[in-house]
Design an enzyme around this catalytic site. Structure first.
Site, PDB file in Angstrom:
ATOM      1  N   CYS A 111       6.225   1.602  -1.475  1.00 20.70           N
ATOM      2  CA  CYS A 111       4.947   1.361  -2.131  1.00 20.70           C
ATOM      3  C   CYS A 111       5.550   1.219  -3.865  1.00 20.70           C
ATOM      4  CB  CYS A 111       3.945   2.411  -2.316  1.00 20.70           C
ATOM      5  SG  CYS A 111       4.583   4.185  -2.470  1.00 20.70           S
ATOM      6  N   ASP A 345      -3.870  -1.219  -4.828  1.00 18.18           N
ATOM      7  CA  ASP A 345      -3.110  -0.299  -3.893  1.00 18.18           C
ATOM      8  C   ASP A 345      -2.276  -0.975  -3.072  1.00 18.18           C
ATOM      9  OD1 ASP A 345      -2.467   1.971  -2.352  1.00 18.18           O
ATOM     10  OD2 ASP A 345      -4.585   2.319  -1.868  1.00 18.18           O
ATOM     11  N   HIS A 347      -0.992   0.378  -0.227  1.00 16.24           N
ATOM     12  CA  HIS A 347      -0.834   1.010   0.966  1.00 16.24           C
ATOM     13  C   HIS A 347      -1.529   0.454   2.238  1.00 16.24           C
ATOM     14  CE1 HIS A 347       0.123   4.005  -2.237  1.00 16.24           C
ATOM     15  NE2 HIS A 347       1.057   4.307  -1.403  1.00 16.24           N
TER      16      HIS A 347
END
Length: 459
Positions: A111, A345, A347
């Site tokens: 990430c 994000d 993820h």
């Protein structure tokens, strides 16, 4: 035979990891984010404001933010178009195996590398396209498809897992072309911009040949003691990005360089030296520079005294965002409203896209909706990024940021500083002359080891 069995176990394990992380994070994509109608919204130097009728209007005066903040007028669609146009880089699965490992996904460990990629991508977008550019097809991306993201995720991962058990090895490529791939009548400038839009994304492709792809970044990470599958902190990623840009061979990238601050200090002469070089003909050649500043916004927790400074930074037109996050999760921060940060994000685990094919699908590289997080939840360890096209831009930016640092700092010392001269004048850093195969100097290796032990762990 034993090694082959081990590889199979690793691949099956990665399938379970992908499934778990997608079940864990995919709901975020369909969760609505609410914005106040009474407060300005800043996105990488651009300012929007909600009115009670639901439209965005120009904010003519924002006293608490620098004069460099851009002021624009427009509709809700223009804000969405601006946000969606930023390049979104997320976990991927079924990409070519990373050398020295059995990994074909970065799900669960990549990430911070992804948020670093997003920051660098924004810097390259400023360099090649300018801040005013928006993707013409941005509003064709719809985050409310008839089939929810979560349901699609479950089906995709189930099919992918079944394929692994039946020895199917062909990578699955996203097929969401929809309206975004339709030919349109456009002028030469728009065509040129679209070429660079695709080229920038291709530099971040998940293949060994991509200049800033995960495969290359993990190779450079080995020089700092990291291997694919390890967790990376924001400071380590900053140095990896610098090295990746230095080693890039694409002619279009020769006009860009990256400078990483040393111990929270930006040495002005070192930056200018990186920007200015001389060609074989003896003529001066100037490069744009992306400045990365690894900092800590407090001790165990983020110090709320730094809130106004972070907001000020994100309101600058030459800011390219922040590699940060909250404990155990890395996010790419690109803006704010009130005391909440706006982020993308990484993820969400998506399928591998082969960026080497003509007209590869672009939709999965653009985030359909922004997310918000309270500043007080932010992990103190982060890396701030700026882009300066010329030496004059750098001098102006350093003066402006220095004023901001002094006015926002309640501590005895500012978060970081700009000083005149070279780092060698202060007995820091080694000679720039290094062996060709040694990507990091001994001084850098020591610094990177320190960063990797001090920073938060990312899951």
């Amino acid at each position: 035979m034993e090694a082959t069995g081990t590889d199979e176990v690793e691949k099956i394990k990665s399938k379970f990891m992908s499934a778990w992380h997608n079940m864990k994070y995919s709901w975020v994509l369909k969760t609505k984010t609410y914005f106040s109608r009474n407060s300005p919204v800043f996105l990488l130097g651009k300012c929007y404001h909600f009115k009670t009728d639901g439209t965005y209007v120009v904010l003519h005066s924002v006293q608490s933010y620098p004069a460099g903040a851009l002021e624009i007028s427009g509709s809700v669609e223009e804000f969405r178009k601006d946000f969606i146009s930023r390049i979104w880089l997320t976990y991927r699965e079924e990409f070519p195996q990373i050398r020295g490992s059995a990994l074909t996904t970065d799900c669960g460990w990549g990430c911070t590398l992804r948020t670093g990629q997003m920051l660098l991508a924004q810097g390259l977008m400023l360099h090649f396209l300018g801040r005013a550019w928006v993707w013409p097809d941005a509003l064709d991306i719809d985050n409310s498809d008839s089939e929810s993201w979560t349901a699609h995720t479950v089906k995709k991962l189930t099919a992918s897992f079944e394929a692994s058990l039946t020895a199917e090895r062909e990578p699955k490529i996203l097929s969401h072309h929809r309206r975004g791939t339709l030919k349109r009548n456009c002028d030469a400038n728009e065509m040129r911009n679209e070429v660079y839009h695709r080229k920038i994304i291709s530099w971040f492709g998940d293949s060994p040949l991509a200049a800033f792809g995960l495969h290359q970044l993990t190779e450079y990470g080995k020089k700092s003691g990291k291997i694919a599958g390890d967790w990376y902190g924001p400071a380590v990623v900053a140095h990896i990005l610098r090295k990746a840009v230095e080693e890039a061979r694409d002619p279009d990238l020769q006009g860009v360089t990256v400078y990483v601050a040393q111990d929270c200090t930006v040495y002005s002469s070192d930056v200018i030296d990186r920007q200015c070089s001389f060609l074989d003909s003896g003529e001066a050649d100037t490069k744009a520079v992306i400045i990365l500043v690894p900092v800590r916004l407090g001790g165990e927790r983020t110090n709320m005294d730094y809130l106004e400074f972070v907001k000020g930074i994100l309101s600058l037109e030459y800011c390219v965002g922040i590699i940060g996050g909250k404990p155990k999760q890395s996010y790419y921060f690109a803006g704010f409203q009130d005391d909440s940060l706006i982020y993308m994000d990484p993820h969400y685990c998506q399928s591998f896209v082969d960026v080497s094919i003509k007209d590869f699908p672009l939709e999965s590289f653009h985030c359909p909706s922004p997310k918000k997080m309270s500043f007080k939840k932010m992990d103190p360890s982060c890396t701030i990024g700026f882009y300066c096209r010329t030496v004059q831009d750098f001098e102006r930016a350093s003066e402006e940021i220095t004023k901001m640092l002094k006015s926002s700092s309640k501590e005895k010392y500012p978060l970081f500083t700009f000083v005149k001269g070279h780092s060698r004048d202060y007995d820091f850093a080694s000679s720039p002359l290094r062996e060709e195969n040694d990507l990091f100097s001994e001084d850098e290796k020591k610094r990177l080891k320190r960063f990797s032990t001090e920073e938060f762990v990312l899951l």
